[in-house]
Write a protein that holds these residues in place. Structure first.
Motif, PDB file in Angstrom:
ATOM      1  N   VAL A  82      -2.854  -3.405 -14.387  1.00  0.00           N
ATOM      2  CA  VAL A  82      -2.042  -3.795 -13.328  1.00  0.00           C
ATOM      3  C   VAL A  82      -2.474  -4.785 -12.669  1.00  0.00           C
ATOM      4  CG1 VAL A  82      -1.436  -1.229 -13.487  1.00  0.00           C
ATOM      5  CG2 VAL A  82      -3.326  -1.828 -12.028  1.00  0.00           C
ATOM      6  N   ASP A  83      -3.017  -5.809 -13.091  1.00  0.00           N
ATOM      7  CA  ASP A  83      -3.342  -6.820 -12.274  1.00  0.00           C
ATOM      8  C   ASP A  83      -2.026  -7.615 -11.808  1.00  0.00           C
ATOM      9  OD1 ASP A  83      -4.501  -9.302 -11.386  1.00  0.00           O
ATOM     10  OD2 ASP A  83      -4.679 -10.313 -13.357  1.00  0.00           O
ATOM     11  N   GLY A  84      -1.892  -8.037 -10.680  1.00  0.00           N
ATOM     12  CA  GLY A  84      -0.786  -8.581  -9.737  1.00  0.00           C
ATOM     13  C   GLY A  84       0.126  -7.266  -9.389  1.00  0.00           C
ATOM     14  N   SER A  85      -0.091  -6.144  -9.448  1.00  0.00           N
ATOM     15  CA  SER A  85       0.906  -5.149  -9.026  1.00  0.00           C
ATOM     16  C   SER A  85       0.668  -4.911  -7.562  1.00  0.00           C
ATOM     17  CB  SER A  85       0.497  -3.956  -9.783  1.00  0.00           C
ATOM     18  OG  SER A  85       0.713  -4.244 -11.079  1.00  0.00           O
ATOM     19  N   ASP A  86       1.937  -4.257  -7.094  1.00  0.00           N
ATOM     20  CA  ASP A  86       1.916  -3.628  -6.016  1.00  0.00           C
ATOM     21  C   ASP A  86       1.310  -2.192  -5.830  1.00  0.00           C
ATOM     22  OD1 ASP A  86       2.670  -5.068  -3.404  1.00  0.00           O
ATOM     23  OD2 ASP A  86       4.392  -5.754  -4.818  1.00  0.00           O
ATOM     24  N   VAL A  87       0.494  -1.709  -5.194  1.00  0.00           N
ATOM     25  CA  VAL A  87       0.119  -0.309  -5.589  1.00  0.00           C
ATOM     26  C   VAL A  87       0.157   0.408  -3.955  1.00  0.00           C
ATOM     27  CG1 VAL A  87      -1.945   1.196  -6.044  1.00  0.00           C
ATOM     28  CG2 VAL A  87      -1.799  -0.781  -7.242  1.00  0.00           C
ATOM     29  N   ILE A  88       0.484   1.698  -3.975  1.00  0.00           N
ATOM     30  CA  ILE A  88       0.767   2.479  -2.779  1.00  0.00           C
ATOM     31  C   ILE A  88      -0.023   3.836  -3.001  1.00  0.00           C
ATOM     32  CG2 ILE A  88       1.851   3.624  -1.017  1.00  0.00           C
ATOM     33  CD1 ILE A  88       2.745   0.803  -1.254  1.00  0.00           C
ATOM     34  N   THR A  89      -1.013   3.898  -2.331  1.00  0.00           N
ATOM     35  CA  THR A  89      -1.809   5.114  -2.076  1.00  0.00           C
ATOM     36  C   THR A  89      -1.377   6.217  -1.084  1.00  0.00           C
ATOM     37  OG1 THR A  89      -3.535   4.494  -0.898  1.00  0.00           O
ATOM     38  CG2 THR A  89      -3.816   3.874  -3.065  1.00  0.00           C
ATOM     39  N   ALA A  90      -2.144   7.362  -0.817  1.00  0.00           N
ATOM     40  CA  ALA A  90      -1.702   8.154  -0.082  1.00  0.00           C
ATOM     41  C   ALA A  90      -1.921   7.549   1.515  1.00  0.00           C
ATOM     42  CB  ALA A  90      -2.493   9.483  -0.108  1.00  0.00           C
ATOM     43  N   GLU A  91      -3.069   6.677   1.636  1.00  0.00           N
ATOM     44  CA  GLU A  91      -3.451   6.071   2.926  1.00  0.00           C
ATOM     45  C   GLU A  91      -1.948   5.137   3.247  1.00  0.00           C
ATOM     46  OE1 GLU A  91      -5.272   6.207   0.396  1.00  0.00           O
ATOM     47  OE2 GLU A  91      -7.413   5.954   1.043  1.00  0.00           O
ATOM     48  N   GLY A  92      -1.255   4.865   2.153  1.00  0.00           N
ATOM     49  CA  GLY A  92      -0.374   3.558   2.559  1.00  0.00           C
ATOM     50  C   GLY A  92       0.982   4.430   2.909  1.00  0.00           C
ATOM     51  N   LEU A  93       1.012   5.609   2.919  1.00  0.00           N
ATOM     52  CA  LEU A  93       2.238   6.276   3.570  1.00  0.00           C
ATOM     53  C   LEU A  93       2.137   6.304   5.083  1.00  0.00           C
ATOM     54  CD1 LEU A  93       2.497   9.395   0.950  1.00  0.00           C
ATOM     55  CD2 LEU A  93       3.258   6.890   0.890  1.00  0.00           C
ATOM     56  N   ALA A  94       0.875   6.198   5.646  1.00  0.00           N
ATOM     57  CA  ALA A  94       0.805   6.089   6.931  1.00  0.00           C
ATOM     58  C   ALA A  94      -0.107   4.834   7.368  1.00  0.00           C
ATOM     59  CB  ALA A  94      -0.135   7.411   7.441  1.00  0.00           C
ATOM     60  N   PRO A  95       0.355   3.731   7.044  1.00  0.00           N
ATOM     61  CA  PRO A  95      -0.181   2.378   7.475  1.00  0.00           C
ATOM     62  C   PRO A  95      -0.659   2.216   8.869  1.00  0.00           C
ATOM     63  CG  PRO A  95       2.318   2.002   6.995  1.00  0.00           C
ATOM     64  CD  PRO A  95       1.874   3.575   6.802  1.00  0.00           C
ATOM     65  N   SER A  96       0.073   2.744   9.735  1.00  0.00           N
ATOM     66  CA  SER A  96      -0.232   2.639  11.130  1.00  0.00           C
ATOM     67  C   SER A  96      -1.044   3.816  11.889  1.00  0.00           C
ATOM     68  CB  SER A  96       0.965   2.434  11.830  1.00  0.00           C
ATOM     69  OG  SER A  96       1.929   3.448  11.961  1.00  0.00           O
ATOM     70  N   GLY A  97      -1.266   4.710  10.723  1.00  0.00           N
ATOM     71  CA  GLY A  97      -2.014   5.737  11.345  1.00  0.00           C
ATOM     72  C   GLY A  97      -1.221   7.204  11.348  1.00  0.00           C
ATOM     73  N   GLU A  98       0.274   6.973  11.892  1.00  0.00           N
ATOM     74  CA  GLU A  98       0.957   7.995  11.948  1.00  0.00           C
ATOM     75  C   GLU A  98       1.499   8.428  10.685  1.00  0.00           C
ATOM     76  OE1 GLU A  98       1.941   9.282  14.923  1.00  0.00           O
ATOM     77  OE2 GLU A  98       1.035   7.767  16.319  1.00  0.00           O
ATOM     78  N   LEU A  99       1.457   9.907  10.454  1.00  0.00           N
ATOM     79  CA  LEU A  99       1.768  10.131   9.499  1.00  0.00           C
ATOM     80  C   LEU A  99       3.456  10.235   9.005  1.00  0.00           C
ATOM     81  CD1 LEU A  99       0.178  13.833   9.514  1.00  0.00           C
ATOM     82  CD2 LEU A  99      -0.830  11.663   8.714  1.00  0.00           C
ATOM     83  N   ASN A 100       3.460   9.886   7.779  1.00  0.00           N
ATOM     84  CA  ASN A 100       4.988   9.850   7.575  1.00  0.00           C
ATOM     85  C   ASN A 100       5.761  11.260   7.634  1.00  0.00           C
ATOM     86  OD1 ASN A 100       4.747  10.666   5.017  1.00  0.00           O
ATOM     87  ND2 ASN A 100       5.593   8.932   3.970  1.00  0.00           N
ATOM     88  N   HIS A 101       7.168  11.246   7.091  1.00  0.00           N
ATOM     89  CA  HIS A 101       7.669  12.481   7.348  1.00  0.00           C
ATOM     90  C   HIS A 101       7.199  13.464   6.095  1.00  0.00           C
ATOM     91  CE1 HIS A 101      10.535  11.235  10.271  1.00  0.00           C
ATOM     92  NE2 HIS A 101      11.143  10.437   9.322  1.00  0.00           N
ATOM     93  N   VAL A 102       6.837  12.889   5.130  1.00  0.00           N
ATOM     94  CA  VAL A 102       6.223  13.749   4.044  1.00  0.00           C
ATOM     95  C   VAL A 102       4.850  14.408   4.353  1.00  0.00           C
ATOM     96  CG1 VAL A 102       5.127  13.853   1.502  1.00  0.00           C
ATOM     97  CG2 VAL A 102       7.245  12.832   2.005  1.00  0.00           C
ATOM     98  N   GLN A 103       3.996  13.583   4.864  1.00  0.00           N
ATOM     99  CA  GLN A 103       2.600  14.061   5.183  1.00  0.00           C
ATOM    100  C   GLN A 103       2.854  15.195   6.332  1.00  0.00           C
ATOM    101  OE1 GLN A 103       1.427   9.924   5.821  1.00  0.00           O
ATOM    102  NE2 GLN A 103      -0.042  10.101   4.312  1.00  0.00           N
ATOM    103  N   GLN A 104       3.838  14.907   7.437  1.00  0.00           N
ATOM    104  CA  GLN A 104       3.934  15.685   8.493  1.00  0.00           C
ATOM    105  C   GLN A 104       4.573  16.926   7.970  1.00  0.00           C
ATOM    106  OE1 GLN A 104       2.789  14.788  11.749  1.00  0.00           O
ATOM    107  NE2 GLN A 104       3.123  16.789  11.968  1.00  0.00           N
ATOM    108  N   ALA A 105       5.528  16.829   7.157  1.00  0.00           N
ATOM    109  CA  ALA A 105       6.077  18.298   6.812  1.00  0.00           C
ATOM    110  C   ALA A 105       5.238  18.927   6.098  1.00  0.00           C
ATOM    111  CB  ALA A 105       7.189  17.865   5.859  1.00  0.00           C
TER     112      ALA A 105
END
Ligand code: FES
Ligand code: FES
Length: 225
Positions: A82-105
């Protein structure tokens, strides 16, 4: 050794390869052996330990991440693949530290028990909503079918994803492309106040009697035992 034998072309085990990844929007250049799983690269080289290793054979989904918009079991994918790819992990759902809707729900519906499956669950749940901003219970059951929860809190998870989709639609509309679904703090606080932290699922569902799919969520069993 036969002098006519062609030299081996495979990269010797242990030789490091440079891999460039964009993880949660941040560029990472790492050097790893060819056999390094993406999961290990994320945890050991990128310092992102949210994604979990449970089975390491592609059965449980605890290691689920998004690669170029597709969810994968990162324990089964080599980092060099996956060299060169964009990866999103669970941390990436809350990049500013605020939980996103999925995490909050998930929190609001009491869908988190031991928590081991949750990083993979929320990445898969986010993918469900990004594919279809208005998923029904079958969409959610299918979308989470690769994620196992040993605590078996599936019904609360299904209800959480339905709720997260509704919150995302309210924020982003049905054309949610480009909308992160990140909950603004004021919105998240207001919604959290509306939802019991560990209320009974039936009580949660009764608050939204107009949604037949929520009743289905209450009746549905685990996707996999
Ligand atoms: S740890 Fe990857 S699927 Fe279980
Ligand atoms: S909450 Fe424990 S494994 Fe899912």
């Amino acid at each position: 050794m036969n002098p006519t034998t062609a030299p081996p072309t495979a990269t010797p085990t242990g030789e490091d390869h440079q891999v460039q990844l964009r993880v949660n929007g941040t560029p990472h250049t790492i050097r790893v052996p060819a056999h390094t799983a993406l999961l290990d690269a994320l945890r050991d080289s990128c310092g992102l330990t949210g994604s979990k290793q449970c089975c390491a054979v592609g059965e449980c989904g605890a290691c689920t991440v998004s690669v170029d918009g597709r969810t994968v079991n990162s324990c089964l994918v080599l980092a060099v693949e996956v060299d060169g790819s964009d990866v999103i992990t669970a941390e990436g759902l809350a990049p500013s530290g605020e939980l996103n809707h999925v995490q909050q729900a998930f929190l609001d519906h009491g869908a988190v028990q031991c928590g081991f499956c949750i990083p993979g669950m929320v990445v898969s749940a986010q993918a469900i909503i990004e594919r279809n901003p208005d998923p029904d219970i079958e969409d959610i059951r299918n979308g989470l079918s690769g994620n196992l929860c040993r605590c078996a809190g599936y019904n609360r998870m299904f209800a959480a994803v339905l709720d997260a989709a509704e919150r995302t639609r309210r924020q982003c509309g049905t054309g949610a492309g480009g909308c992160s679904g990140a909950a603004a703090p004021a919105v998240a606080a207001a919604e959290a106040a509306e939802q019991p932290a560990h209320g009974d699922l039936d009580d949660d569902l009764d608050k939204h009697p107009s949604s037949a799919s929520r009743t289905a969520a209450a009746e549905g069993g685990p996707v996999r035992s």
